[in-house]
Write a protein that holds these residues in place. Structure first.
Motif, short mmCIF file in Angstrom:
data_model
loop_
_atom_site.label_atom_id
_atom_site.label_comp_id
_atom_site.label_asym_id
_atom_site.label_seq_id
_atom_site.Cartn_x
_atom_site.Cartn_y
_atom_site.Cartn_z
N MET A 1 0.86 -1.19 0.00
CA MET A 1 0.00 0.00 0.00
C MET A 1 0.89 1.24 0.00
SD MET A 1 -3.18 0.90 0.04
CE MET A 1 -3.96 2.50 0.14
N SER A 2 0.74 1.98 -1.04
CA SER A 2 1.56 3.17 -1.17
C SER A 2 0.99 4.29 -0.32
CB SER A 2 1.62 3.58 -2.65
OG SER A 2 2.13 4.88 -2.74
N ASN A 3 1.87 4.95 0.44
CA ASN A 3 1.38 6.07 1.23
C ASN A 3 1.84 7.38 0.61
OD1 ASN A 3 3.99 5.53 1.67
ND2 ASN A 3 3.90 5.53 3.90
N PHE A 4 1.75 7.39 -0.72
CA PHE A 4 2.14 8.58 -1.45
C PHE A 4 1.15 8.81 -2.58
CE2 PHE A 4 4.37 10.59 -5.00
CZ PHE A 4 4.81 11.74 -4.38
N SER A 5 0.83 10.06 -2.85
CA SER A 5 -0.06 10.34 -3.98
C SER A 5 0.27 11.68 -4.60
CB SER A 5 -1.53 10.32 -3.52
OG SER A 5 -1.74 11.35 -2.59
N VAL A 6 -0.09 11.79 -5.88
CA VAL A 6 0.12 13.03 -6.61
C VAL A 6 -1.23 13.47 -7.16
CG1 VAL A 6 1.40 14.20 -8.41
CG2 VAL A 6 2.37 12.17 -7.34
N ALA A 7 -1.60 14.71 -6.94
CA ALA A 7 -2.84 15.24 -7.52
C ALA A 7 -2.49 16.37 -8.49
CB ALA A 7 -3.75 15.74 -6.41
N PHE A 8 -3.14 16.36 -9.64
CA PHE A 8 -2.90 17.40 -10.64
C PHE A 8 -3.95 18.50 -10.51
CE2 PHE A 8 -1.21 13.53 -12.44
CZ PHE A 8 0.01 13.93 -12.95
N ARG A 9 -3.51 19.68 -10.71
CA ARG A 9 -4.44 20.81 -10.66
C ARG A 9 -3.93 21.84 -11.65
NH1 ARG A 9 -4.53 21.34 -5.17
NH2 ARG A 9 -3.04 23.05 -5.17
N ASP A 10 -4.82 22.37 -12.49
CA ASP A 10 -4.39 23.39 -13.44
C ASP A 10 -4.71 24.78 -12.91
OD1 ASP A 10 -3.21 21.82 -15.31
OD2 ASP A 10 -5.05 21.49 -16.46
N ALA A 11 -3.73 25.63 -12.99
CA ALA A 11 -3.96 27.03 -12.63
C ALA A 11 -3.45 27.85 -13.81
CB ALA A 11 -3.22 27.38 -11.35
N GLY A 12 -4.37 28.08 -14.75
CA GLY A 12 -3.96 28.73 -15.98
C GLY A 12 -3.05 27.80 -16.76
N ASP A 13 -1.91 28.31 -17.21
CA ASP A 13 -0.99 27.43 -17.95
C ASP A 13 0.00 26.75 -17.00
OD1 ASP A 13 0.28 29.73 -17.26
OD2 ASP A 13 1.39 29.93 -19.17
N VAL A 14 -0.21 26.99 -15.72
CA VAL A 14 0.66 26.35 -14.73
C VAL A 14 -0.03 25.09 -14.21
CG1 VAL A 14 1.83 26.65 -12.53
CG2 VAL A 14 1.60 28.59 -14.09
N THR A 15 0.73 24.02 -14.10
CA THR A 15 0.17 22.80 -13.53
C THR A 15 0.72 22.62 -12.12
OG1 THR A 15 0.14 21.82 -15.72
CG2 THR A 15 -0.10 20.31 -13.87
N VAL A 16 -0.21 22.42 -11.22
CA VAL A 16 0.20 22.22 -9.82
C VAL A 16 0.15 20.72 -9.52
CG1 VAL A 16 -0.29 22.74 -7.42
CG2 VAL A 16 -0.69 24.48 -9.19
N LEU A 17 1.24 20.22 -9.01
CA LEU A 17 1.27 18.82 -8.58
C LEU A 17 1.30 18.82 -7.06
CD1 LEU A 17 2.93 18.86 -11.44
CD2 LEU A 17 3.44 16.52 -10.81
N ALA A 18 0.17 18.45 -6.47
CA ALA A 18 0.13 18.40 -5.01
C ALA A 18 0.57 17.02 -4.57
CB ALA A 18 -1.29 18.69 -4.53
N ILE A 19 1.70 16.98 -3.89
CA ILE A 19 2.19 15.67 -3.48
C ILE A 19 1.95 15.48 -1.99
CG2 ILE A 19 3.85 15.41 -5.35
CD1 ILE A 19 6.04 16.34 -3.53
N CYS A 20 1.67 14.25 -1.67
CA CYS A 20 1.17 13.97 -0.32
C CYS A 20 1.79 12.67 0.17
CB CYS A 20 -0.36 13.83 -0.42
SG CYS A 20 -1.13 13.30 1.09
N GLY A 21 2.26 12.68 1.40
CA GLY A 21 2.76 11.43 1.98
C GLY A 21 4.28 11.36 1.99
N GLU A 22 4.80 10.17 1.76
CA GLU A 22 6.24 9.96 1.88
C GLU A 22 6.85 9.68 0.51
OE1 GLU A 22 7.11 7.06 4.82
OE2 GLU A 22 6.22 8.28 6.43
N LEU A 23 7.80 10.48 0.16
CA LEU A 23 8.45 10.32 -1.14
C LEU A 23 9.82 9.67 -0.93
CD1 LEU A 23 8.37 10.85 -4.18
CD2 LEU A 23 9.19 13.15 -3.75
#
Lengths: 120, 738
Positions: A1-23
């Motif tokens: 079970m991975s305790n890490f996740s990446v969520a994508f979010r667009d803010a205009g032409d900028v892409t936000v990668l919200a990373i969560c957990g342990e990398l």
């Protein structure tokens, strides 16, 4: 079970990668494929939001280095924001602030793109 | 002191065993006694048709017991420990008959016989007919007793019952026949008529039982072709022998070529004992009929022998499969063997095996073995990929009974393939490959063919899978042994002994999280009283990190001797490693130079965890000068941002270098060891020599992690203690590798 996740979010032409957990070495490929996906879609302006990042290992740091040249060649950048102080310390020790924009908030990071501030 | 062991001597077991041994001898002894007795009695002319009834009854009773004893004696000689095979049974009977024939011939040489059917020439004729009767009886008893092994082959309750009834009917026939004189007249008493009727019924029963038992021929099925041919020959010989014996019984004059009743009396046996004659005739008839049905059945079985042969071939193939695995675990050989055996077992004309080798990146299945067909022909004949895919996806066999009308087999007919069968070799979790079997006729595969091939394919799959598992196990062991070699090599890259220097003591250790790791430390005396030291950490862990660690070692050993200071060293290291490092890999390092003469130290940090400096009064400081990790930047930025820290040691100063494995170690609760615990641990042991401080820190880390917990990351610790310019020269701390 991975305790890490990446969520994508667009803010205009900028892409936000919200990373969560342990990398770490096990979860690094997830962030790697996320950045690859952005690169392949031509999204080069990336903001990594690390507000929920609990831990980062050297392999995790390596992911940022792996793509920075390509992303910058596409006229984009990877900017890092909202790191917890403990995590920032890890980035800082390695000298990341000398190469990457590491800022307090996501808005700040996006505005850096908008202002057209060149990467370091 | 001796003691007589009464219980042992008188033990019941011993008595029973003694009785058993004795019991075996009772029938032959009784037979000899009764035989001599009855013959002598008859020899004196006491038993003729005018003898009193009681004498007759007693005489026949004695004869009955006499031949029962002979039967038992004969049965004792045919005890087997293991079941004999049919050939053996036939041979034993034939040898026995031949022996008895020789004995008979000798007895016939006695020149006393009969004047007519009922008048012996001399009393010796009694003895002659008694001897002949015994020989005939022995022959017939052995014949029946040995044949019982064949009749009872794969016995069932019914077959056992039928055989016992047959034996019982023989005994019953003997008893019922006893009152009759060889040449009775029908105008006898009603009692005699009643006996005659009973005799007739018993004889009818005997005939029926002869036929019932004669069709018990299960042993034939299990014979190979050669064995069947042998059995036909031996059965024919037996038929002739039983017929010959019967003829001898009825017309010895013809057999012996004599016209003279004296030498070859035809009626000697009925004259001696009519019931015995009856039993002998029944037995010989049974022997003849059994041999006849055996031979006929064997002949009728010959055309179907091919099927049985194929079954046997298949079984042999299965067995060979398991043997092959023991001999060779080469998948190439096994693949070839699977296809060749499929064809050799007689179910198809050609066979080939396809596997999808994903490592090669090709989606098209490759033919890894073909038999009776060219690989290229098999490849072009049909759409291998589509059939292979269908078989592996549905995990069911694909049967194309007519390749002319199937779109997947466009060129099959041109290559002589009219039926095609494809069986997936599946292990339950995955499909190893597909076995293709082709035939040169339409609709060549019947259900039983398909079933047989599927069973074989299942077996073959198991074998292939086992070999694969074995190979991967061997591979794992090989890797483990190579890693252990790598570990040894890597340990040799770390300092084996500490440099001996005045005024300071040293202690260090490094423990990889896996077999090999990316941590590195080293110390080198460069010039008079100067010590260069380094602690470095390659990002990641394991094998790839170990290679860069080795490279770092080479750089240190080469550059430290010529670099005037930390910035030069780290600059060169960044240049050298920058070329070879992967983009995502970096190295952090701390490099320092101590001048023991002056107590000066210069130190620089390339992205590494800051060194801890603790003085004698317990003040701690993290030496956090600026500097990028090696490999982060290939430009001048690295040198521009690198800061050098310079300080002069005071006696009792401690400098502790470590990798992030120390401060980032997490216990089972997920809590990090952290800087505070590290600093506290150093402070607490600051009066110790370097080794004492080192041990205290390692112990604190181990206690924090808890017993038996493996390190998450490579862990390295280097402690340098400055003792100052005291008169005593401290011995260097000992190297400590755990």
């Amino acid at each position: 079970m991975s305790n890490f996740s990446v969520a994508f979010r667009d803010a205009g032409d900028v892409t936000v990668l919200a990373i969560c957990g342990e990398l770490d070495a096990h979860t690094a490929p997830e962030l790697e494929s996320a950045i690859k996906k952005c690169r392949d879609e031509g999204k080069a302006k990336l903001v990594v939001n690390g507000s929920d990042l609990e831990y980062i290992s050297s392999a995790g740091l390596g992911v940022f280095m792996a793509f920075i040249e390509e992303i910058r060649a596409l006229d984009g950048d990877i900017k890092i924001c909202a790191l917890k102080s403990k995590i920032f310390n890890v980035f800082d020790l390695l000298g990341f602030p000398l190469i990457y924009h590491i800022v307090e908030t996501e808005e700040e990071a996006i505005s850096l793109f908008k202002q057209g501030i060149k990467p370091i | 002191m001796s003691q007589i062991n009464f219980p042992k001597i008188l033990s019941i077991k011993a008595i029973v065993a003694g009785f058993k041994r004795l019991w075996r001898w009772i029938p032959p002894i009784l037979f000899v006694l009764l035989f001599v007795g009855t013959t002598t009695f008859a020899f004196q002319g006491n038993v003729d048709e005018f003898a009193p009834l009681t004498v007759k009854i007693l005489y026949h009773l004695a004869l009955t017991i006499c031949f029962l004893c002979l039967w038992i004696t004969c049965s004792h000689t045919v005890k087997y420990n293991t079941r004999p095979d049919p050939k053996q049974v036939f041979w034993q009977i034939i040898v026995a008959i031949l022996t008895i024939w020789i004995l008979m011939f000798l007895v016939f040489q006695i020149q006393d016989g009969f004047l007519d059917f009922n008048t012996p020439t001399t009393p010796i004729a009694y003895i002659k007919s008694a001897l002949l009767g015994t020989l005939f009886a022995t022959l017939s008893f052995i014949l029946v007793q040995r044949l019982s092994y064949l009749v009872q082959f794969r016995r069932t309750r019914r077959s056992e019952k039928n055989w016992r009834l047959f034996i019982l009917s023989l005994g019953l026939g003997f008893i019922v026949c006893s009152p009759f004189h060889p040449y009775f007249s029908l105008d006898s008493s009603p009692l005699e008529v009643l006996f005659l009727i009973v005799l007739g019924l018993v004889s009818l029963g005997e005939i029926i039982l002869i036929f019932i038992n004669s069709v018990r021929l299960t042993w034939i099925v299990h014979l190979s072709f050669r064995q069947k041919m042998t059995a036909i020959g031996l059965g024919t010989v037996l038929m002739c022998m039983t017929l010959g014996t019967l003829l001898t019984l009825f017309r010895p004059d013809i057999v012996l070529g004599s016209t003279d009743y004296v030498t070859a009396p035809p009626n000697f046996l009925p004259f001696y004992s009519l019931p015995l004659t009856k039993v002998v005739i029944v037995n010989l008839t049974f022997g003849f009929i059994y041999a006849l049905t055996s031979v006929l059945s064997l002949i009728f079985h010959l055309p179907t022998i091919g099927d049985y042969q194929r079954g046997a071939d298949e079984m042999a193939a299965m067995q060979a499969l398991s043997l092959l695995v023991r001999e060779s675990a080469d998948p190439g050989k096994l693949h070839h063997w699977v296809v060749s055996t499929t064809v050799d077992a007689g179910r198809g004309k050609a066979a080939w095996l396809t596997v999808q080798d994903l490592d090669s990146g090709s989606l098209k299945p490759q033919i890894v073995a073909a038999y009776n067909i060219d690989t290229s022909i098999a490849d072009e004949s049909c759409d291998l990929a589509s059939i292979h895919r269908e078989a592996s996806q549905t995990r069911k066999l694909v049967y194309i009974p007519n390749t002319v009308v199937d779109r997947r087999t466009p060129k099959c007919k041109a290559n002589g393939i009219l039926s095609l069968l494809a069986i997936p070799l599946e292990t339950g979790t995955e499909v190893l490959g597909t076995l293709f079997v082709s035939h040169e006729i339409f609709q060549a595969f019947e259900n039983d063919d398909i079933e047989s091939i599927v069973i074989f394919a299942t077996q073959a799959t198991l074998v292939l899978e086992n070999v694969r598992l074995l190979e991967s196990k061997i591979e794992r062991e090989r890797l483990a042994s190579e890693l252990s070699i790598a570990r040894k090599v890597q340990r040799r890259l770390l300092p084996q002994t500490m440099p001996q220097l005045s005024y300071l003591s040293l202690a260090a250790s490094s423990t990889p999280a896996l077999e090999v790791g990316g941590d590195y430390y080293d110390l080198l005396e460069v010039g008079e009283g100067k010590l260069a030291f380094i602690v470095a950490d390659v990002s990641g862990k394991g094998t790839s990190a170990a290679f860069y660690m080795a490279e770092m070692q080479g750089i240190f050993q080469a550059v430290a001797r010529i670099a005037p200071g930390p910035s030069d060293f780290l600059y060169h290291a960044n240049q050298a490693l920058g070329e070879s490092l992967e983009k995502s890999i970096f190295v952090t390092a701390i490099y320092g130079l101590i001048d023991c003469n002056s107590g000066h130290m210069s130190i620089a940090r390339a992205g590494h965890s800051p060194a801890v400096l603790v003085d004698v009064s317990g003040n701690a400081k993290l030496l956090r000068s600026g500097g990028l990790g090696i490999g982060l930047d290939r430009s001048e930025l690295f040198s521009e941002t690198l800061e050098i820290e310079r300080l002069t040691f005071q006696p009792g100063d401690l400098i502790v270098l470590y990798t992030d494995g120390v401060v980032e170690s997490r216990n089972t609760e997920g809590e990090e060891f952290g800087y505070d615990r590290l600093v506290e641990s150093i402070k607490g042991s600051r009066y110790e020599r370097a080794q004492g401080v080192h041990d205290a820190v390692r112990k604190t880390v181990d206690q924090f992690l808890g017993l038996g917990k493996n390190y998450d990351d490579d862990l390295t610790l280097l402690v340098i203690k400055w003792h100052g310019h005291e008169p005593t020269v401290f011995k260097a701390g000992e190297k400590n590798l755990s």
